[in-house]
Design an enzyme around this catalytic site. Structure first.
Site, PDB file in Angstrom:
ATOM      1  N   ARG A 185       0.852  -1.186   0.000  1.00 33.36           N
ATOM      2  CA  ARG A 185       0.000   0.000   0.000  1.00 33.36           C
ATOM      3  C   ARG A 185       0.892   1.241   0.000  1.00 33.36           C
ATOM      4  O   ARG A 185       1.696   1.428   0.910  1.00 33.36           O
ATOM      5  CB  ARG A 185      -0.932  -0.005   1.219  1.00 33.36           C
ATOM      6  CG  ARG A 185      -1.968   1.113   1.187  1.00 33.36           C
ATOM      7  CD  ARG A 185      -3.071   0.865   2.197  1.00 33.36           C
ATOM      8  NE  ARG A 185      -2.657   1.110   3.574  1.00 33.36           N
ATOM      9  CZ  ARG A 185      -3.444   0.946   4.625  1.00 33.36           C
ATOM     10  NH1 ARG A 185      -4.680   0.493   4.465  1.00 33.36           N
ATOM     11  NH2 ARG A 185      -3.002   1.196   5.840  1.00 33.36           N
ATOM     12  N   SER A 228     -12.610  -3.603  -0.078  1.00 30.17           N
ATOM     13  CA  SER A 228     -12.926  -3.115   1.262  1.00 30.17           C
ATOM     14  C   SER A 228     -14.433  -2.898   1.373  1.00 30.17           C
ATOM     15  O   SER A 228     -15.067  -2.383   0.447  1.00 30.17           O
ATOM     16  CB  SER A 228     -12.207  -1.795   1.537  1.00 30.17           C
ATOM     17  OG  SER A 228     -10.810  -1.983   1.546  1.00 30.17           O
ATOM     18  N   LYS A 265      -4.686   4.913   8.259  1.00 31.57           N
ATOM     19  CA  LYS A 265      -5.530   5.185   7.096  1.00 31.57           C
ATOM     20  C   LYS A 265      -6.431   6.365   7.441  1.00 31.57           C
ATOM     21  O   LYS A 265      -7.329   6.256   8.280  1.00 31.57           O
ATOM     22  CB  LYS A 265      -6.366   3.948   6.731  1.00 31.57           C
ATOM     23  CG  LYS A 265      -6.982   4.003   5.344  1.00 31.57           C
ATOM     24  CD  LYS A 265      -7.537   2.633   4.969  1.00 31.57           C
ATOM     25  CE  LYS A 265      -8.014   2.603   3.531  1.00 31.57           C
ATOM     26  NZ  LYS A 265      -9.212   3.408   3.304  1.00 31.57           N
TER      27      LYS A 265
END
Length: 251
Positions: free
Chosen positions: A39, A112, A143
């Site tokens: 990520r 997600s 996040k």
């Protein structure tokens, strides 16, 4: 594909510990990580691709490699000969149907989801969602746009009826894993617990141990599979791994 101990990388946390992402991943896999997602929220495409290629070079074949969000980076890595397993996207990224069209039928597609409506849509999506990431389990700073914390009970309410393999994410510690596995999770996605750890190998081993010892788990089988690619040491040390399971948890 084993998602039980699913490392999601954070470049800044790795760097703060004086390690590259690839170095962190290699140590974590030696400790028992079974899947890795790269990520990179702030990297440009070239930098993201370099990280994926570096990580792919240190991963054994048994460990899945997922690219977060960037379908173009996944395609470029695959074209460069890297063994990349698939892509994980969020609700605001490209629609799953478009992603599937680009990555092909053989690639893994994760999504997600944080609400019953999103989970129903994922289960019914003709793009073929392989698994869903449900969170945030706990409040998290890794996040910025993470939804409100669900807690263990909230995760269980979403995961059980989802119809898809579910991975929890968001501030997860080893103590959470027995509860998550009992709630029907196929794994836990971990960021800070491994990337920010002083010793990623030891941290990963704690998560792997917690998962293996969870109610309903198969600790001896799990350990034997881990031993095939993880240098835990002698058979005597392996036996100690089982003995380390918390009292009353190993069944």
């Amino acid at each position: 594909m084993d998602l039980s101990v699913y490392l999601v990388t954070d470049t800044a946390q790795c760097a703060a510990r004086g390690r590259s992402v690839a170095e962190t991943v290699a140590l974590a896999v030696a400790g028992g990580v079974t899947a890795v997602q790269i990520r990179e929220k702030h990297a440009d495409g070239g930098e993201f691709l370099r990280t994926v290629l570096q990580v792919a070079a240190v991963l054994p074949e048994r460990v899945a490699l997922i690219v977060n969000d960037r379908v173009d980076v996944f395609l470029a890595a695959r074209a460069a000969g890297a063994r990349v397993t698939g892509v994980h996207v969020g609700q605001s990224d490209l629609p799953p149907a478009a992603v599937r069209e680009l990555i092909g039928e053989d690639a893994v597609l994760g999504l997600s989801a944080a609400t019953p409506a999103e989970l129903r849509a994922a289960a019914e999506d003709p793009a073929g969602i392989h698994h869903v990431g449900i969170g945030a389990l706990h409040a998290t700073r890794t996040k910025a746009d993470a939804p409100a914390a669900l807690g263990r009970a909230g995760f269980a309410r979403l995961a059980r009826p989802s119809g898809l393999p579910a991975v929890a994410i968001g501030g997860i510690t080893p103590d959470d894993l027995p509860h998550l596995r009992e709630a029907g999770a196929v794994g836990a996605a971990v960021v800070s617990g491994i990337c920010a750890a002083e010793d990623p190998r030891a941290a990963a081993r704690a998560y792997a141990r917690a998962w293996a010892c969870a109610p309903g788990g198969e600790p001896r089988l799990t350990l034997s599979l881990l031993k095939e690619g993880v240098s835990y040491g002698s058979r005597r040390k392996a036996s100690c791994f089982i003995a380390d399971c918390p009292s009353g948890v190993l069944r």
